[in-house]
Design an enzyme around this catalytic site. Structure first.
Site, PDB file in Angstrom:
ATOM      1  N   HIS A   1       0.842  -1.187   0.000  1.00  0.00           N
ATOM      2  CA  HIS A   1       0.000   0.000   0.000  1.00  0.00           C
ATOM      3  C   HIS A   1       0.875   1.233   0.000  1.00  0.00           C
ATOM      4  O   HIS A   1       1.944   1.228   0.621  1.00  0.00           O
ATOM      5  CB  HIS A   1      -0.919   0.017   1.238  1.00  0.00           C
TER       6      HIS A   1
ATOM      7  N   ASP B   1      -7.948  -5.375  -0.088  1.00  0.00           N
ATOM      8  CA  ASP B   1      -8.465  -6.223  -1.164  1.00  0.00           C
ATOM      9  C   ASP B   1      -8.074  -7.689  -1.032  1.00  0.00           C
ATOM     10  O   ASP B   1      -8.552  -8.520  -1.801  1.00  0.00           O
ATOM     11  CB  ASP B   1      -7.973  -5.691  -2.519  1.00  0.00           C
TER      12      ASP B   1
HETATM   13  N1  CMC Z   1       4.156  -7.573  -4.903  1.00  0.00           N
HETATM   14  C1  CMC Z   1       5.503  -7.563  -5.099  1.00  0.00           C
HETATM   15  N2  CMC Z   1       6.264  -6.466  -4.935  1.00  0.00           N
HETATM   16  C2  CMC Z   1       5.648  -5.321  -4.585  1.00  0.00           C
HETATM   17  C3  CMC Z   1       4.256  -5.259  -4.362  1.00  0.00           C
HETATM   18  C4  CMC Z   1       3.510  -6.448  -4.532  1.00  0.00           C
HETATM   19  N3  CMC Z   1       2.182  -6.448  -4.332  1.00  0.00           N
HETATM   20  N4  CMC Z   1       3.909  -3.996  -4.019  1.00  0.00           N
HETATM   21  C5  CMC Z   1       5.043  -3.290  -4.018  1.00  0.00           C
HETATM   22  N5  CMC Z   1       6.097  -4.074  -4.348  1.00  0.00           N
HETATM   23  C6  CMC Z   1       7.515  -3.705  -4.403  1.00  0.00           C
HETATM   24  C7  CMC Z   1       7.844  -2.898  -5.654  1.00  0.00           C
HETATM   25  O1  CMC Z   1       8.232  -3.739  -6.706  1.00  0.00           O
HETATM   26  C8  CMC Z   1       8.955  -2.026  -5.132  1.00  0.00           C
HETATM   27  O2  CMC Z   1      10.127  -2.821  -5.055  1.00  0.00           O
HETATM   28  P1  CMC Z   1      11.579  -2.148  -5.340  1.00  0.00           P
HETATM   29  O3  CMC Z   1      11.798  -1.169  -4.213  1.00  0.00           O
HETATM   30  O4  CMC Z   1      12.535  -3.297  -5.324  1.00  0.00           O
HETATM   31  O5  CMC Z   1      11.487  -1.478  -6.667  1.00  0.00           O
HETATM   32  C9  CMC Z   1       8.555  -1.713  -3.694  1.00  0.00           C
HETATM   33  O6  CMC Z   1       7.734  -2.826  -3.293  1.00  0.00           O
HETATM   34  C10 CMC Z   1       7.752  -0.416  -3.545  1.00  0.00           C
HETATM   35  O7  CMC Z   1       6.640  -0.491  -4.420  1.00  0.00           O
HETATM   36  P2  CMC Z   1       6.013   0.736  -5.198  1.00  0.00           P
HETATM   37  O8  CMC Z   1       5.425   0.258  -6.481  1.00  0.00           O
HETATM   38  O9  CMC Z   1       7.022   1.846  -5.293  1.00  0.00           O
HETATM   39  O10 CMC Z   1       4.888   1.165  -4.194  1.00  0.00           O
HETATM   40  P3  CMC Z   1       3.672   2.097  -4.506  1.00  0.00           P
HETATM   41  O11 CMC Z   1       3.354   2.824  -3.266  1.00  0.00           O
HETATM   42  O12 CMC Z   1       3.931   2.927  -5.717  1.00  0.00           O
HETATM   43  O13 CMC Z   1       2.484   1.082  -4.904  1.00  0.00           O
HETATM   44  C11 CMC Z   1       0.675  -0.381  -4.714  1.00  0.00           C
HETATM   45  C12 CMC Z   1       1.463   0.734  -4.037  1.00  0.00           C
HETATM   46  C13 CMC Z   1      -0.568  -0.667  -3.878  1.00  0.00           C
HETATM   47  C14 CMC Z   1       0.204   0.091  -6.111  1.00  0.00           C
HETATM   48  C15 CMC Z   1       1.561  -1.655  -4.842  1.00  0.00           C
HETATM   49  O14 CMC Z   1       1.919  -2.118  -3.554  1.00  0.00           O
HETATM   50  C16 CMC Z   1       0.886  -2.770  -5.634  1.00  0.00           C
HETATM   51  O15 CMC Z   1       0.985  -2.783  -6.854  1.00  0.00           O
HETATM   52  N6  CMC Z   1       0.170  -3.712  -4.946  1.00  0.00           N
HETATM   53  C17 CMC Z   1      -0.586  -4.735  -5.641  1.00  0.00           C
HETATM   54  C18 CMC Z   1      -1.904  -4.176  -6.130  1.00  0.00           C
HETATM   55  C19 CMC Z   1      -2.886  -3.967  -4.974  1.00  0.00           C
HETATM   56  O16 CMC Z   1      -3.052  -4.820  -4.121  1.00  0.00           O
HETATM   57  N7  CMC Z   1      -3.590  -2.827  -4.993  1.00  0.00           N
HETATM   58  C20 CMC Z   1      -4.592  -2.487  -3.981  1.00  0.00           C
HETATM   59  C21 CMC Z   1      -4.121  -1.405  -3.082  1.00  0.00           C
HETATM   60  S1  CMC Z   1      -5.149  -1.136  -1.625  1.00  0.00           S
HETATM   61  C22 CMC Z   1      -6.722  -0.706  -2.157  1.00  0.00           C
HETATM   62  C23 CMC Z   1      -6.826   0.426  -3.104  1.00  0.00           C
HETATM   63  O17 CMC Z   1      -5.982   1.303  -3.205  1.00  0.00           O
HETATM   64  O18 CMC Z   1      -7.824   0.450  -3.779  1.00  0.00           O
END
Ligand code: CMC
Length: 393
Positions: A269, A326
């Protein structure tokens, strides 16, 4: 001119002041209008919480009754709108139908968007109630069943379930456990400060368009698998793991591979760096609801095992990746009989009070109300000489 700070993904940019929702991502705290989410989810109905978010205070019994009366009064949609459903392809995603239909509401109820204090309960009730009806009708159309109209004698959630599942050949009996769980899920989704869809509602609204169109844009943003669409994607991922004979290793490896776009959906998140408090409540509700409904879903065991593996893995630990809202919600929706492609529609219904409250808060803050217009850091070509078409090689 001037110095522009680049903040891609708005990681650290506050876009507004707000009095609606408090979120502490380090401690895992979420409060609506000052009340803890745990308390609200345990003690309130969704309608009560919607009122709280919209008006700022919990309703008295009389205020709640009046609000419920409005929800019943405005539950129908104009009969002409029903013809729209006939012109979507039968397999059209319900989220696409929903955003279209919500935008269309503006044509039928143009008087319905206003910022005035007195009209707010009425405006909000019309939107909450009509969108619930549209959501249920889109499902009925998608399965080719006759529409079931809303009833005066049923609660907000009871009515939705009845519109979804009642059939001429098999009347639906509203199950109190299902109603209670649906209330809880909608409460947990009701607001989450400046998430992608709410920021979209504000940004689109800041250009001066009406509330329906702003909400329709919010629904489109919510559809994305990184946002609300994650609840559908989680169940699809769990089903894929199931088909792969529970080969967890394969999916964990893919999620950790920087060259593979696959992510463990339902994990991580932007704001929470600990357990998402909503996920804790949903996980508990999940086990309870499945037990009450006598549903034995292998996906619940798969989800729990996947969570366990991820939470003991350095990759996830070092990045503070915990289950989010989720991760378990789809398993409950499945147990309730909600089809997978309706999961994100359920999220949208829950998020409506938040979207309306934010739109209105922005509109009333006239001192700061101006069109949302981020800047950029240009790094394209420098100004150069034009070459006429016939001289270009
Ligand atoms: N699985 C594997 N690696 C992950 C995941 C994941 N679900 N989420 C983040 N990471 C890694 C990402 O690859 C990055 O690694 P590195 O530092 O080596 O490059 C690190 O963690 C930081 O991730 P980020 O993409 O910079 O984080 P963000 O804040 O931009 O993204 C997020 C947040 C929710 C989009 C992301 O965690 C994600 O894609 N999660 C899966 C999709 C999901 O479950 N979404 C629902 C979110 S909650 C409800 C809502 O918002 O509606």
């Amino acid at each position: 001119t001037g110095y522009i700070t680049l903040d891609s993904g708005y990681m650290n940019t506050g876009s507004c002041n707000s009095q609606i929702t408090f979120l502490d991502g380090e401690k895992g705290i979420l409060n609506y209008r000052g009340y803890e989410i745990e308390t609200l989810a345990e003690n309130c109905s969704f309608v009560e919480v919607a009122y709280l978010l919209l008006i700022g205070e919990l309703p008295t019994q009389k205020q709640l009754n009046d609000f419920r009366e409005l929800l019943s009064r405005y539950a129908l949609i104009h009969e002409d709108m029903i013809h729209f459903f006939d012109h979507f392809p039968p397999n059209a995603p319900p989220m696409a139908i929903l955003s279209n239909m919500v935008n269309t509401l503006q044509n039928y109820y143009p008087e319905m968007t206003s910022e005035s204090e007195e009209e707010l309960p009425e405006i909000a009730a019309r939107i909450l109630s009509k969108i619930r009806t549209i959501a249920a009708f889109s499902y009925k159309k998608s399965v080719g069943h006759p529409l079931v109209y809303p009833r005066y004698d049923l609660s907000y959630c009871g009515n939705f379930l009845n519109m979804m599942f009642d059939k001429p050949v098999k009347p639906y009996v509203v199950h109190p456990e299902v109603v209670a769980t649906l209330n809880k899920l909608l409460i947990l989704h009701a607001d989450h400060e400046q998430n992608c869809s709410t920021s979209t509602v504000r940004l689109v609204g800041s250009a001066g368009v009406n509330l329906y169109t702003s909400i329709s844009a919010g629904i489109s943003a919510l559809w994305g698998p990184l946002h609300g669409g994650a609840n559908q994607a989680v169940v699809e991922m769990l089903m894929a793991i199931h088909r792969d004979n529970n080969d967890f290793e394969k999916y964990i490896k893919k999620a950790k591979d920087p060259n593979d776009p696959f992510r463990l959906t339902g994990f991580g998140h932007r704001v929470y760096k600990t357990f998402d408090p909503r996920a804790t409540i949903i996980k508990r509700a999940c086990a309870k609801t499945l037990k009450a409904l006598n549903v034995d879903d292998p996906l619940l065991d798969i989800a729990m095992e996947l969570e366990d593996i991820a939470r003991n893995d350095d990759y996830f630990i070092s990045r503070n990746l915990y289950p989010n809202v989720d991760f378990y919600s789809g398993i409950i929706y499945r147990a309730m009989g909600i089809p997978t492609n309706m999961f994100t529609v359920m999220f949208a219904m829950g998020r409506l009070p938040g979207w309306i409250s934010h739109w209105r808060e922005m509109m009333l803050d006239t001192k700061n109300l101006r069109i949302g217009r981020p800047r950029q850091v240009y790094d394209g070509p420098k100004q150069r000489d034009f070459i006429p078409l016939h001289e270009r090689v």
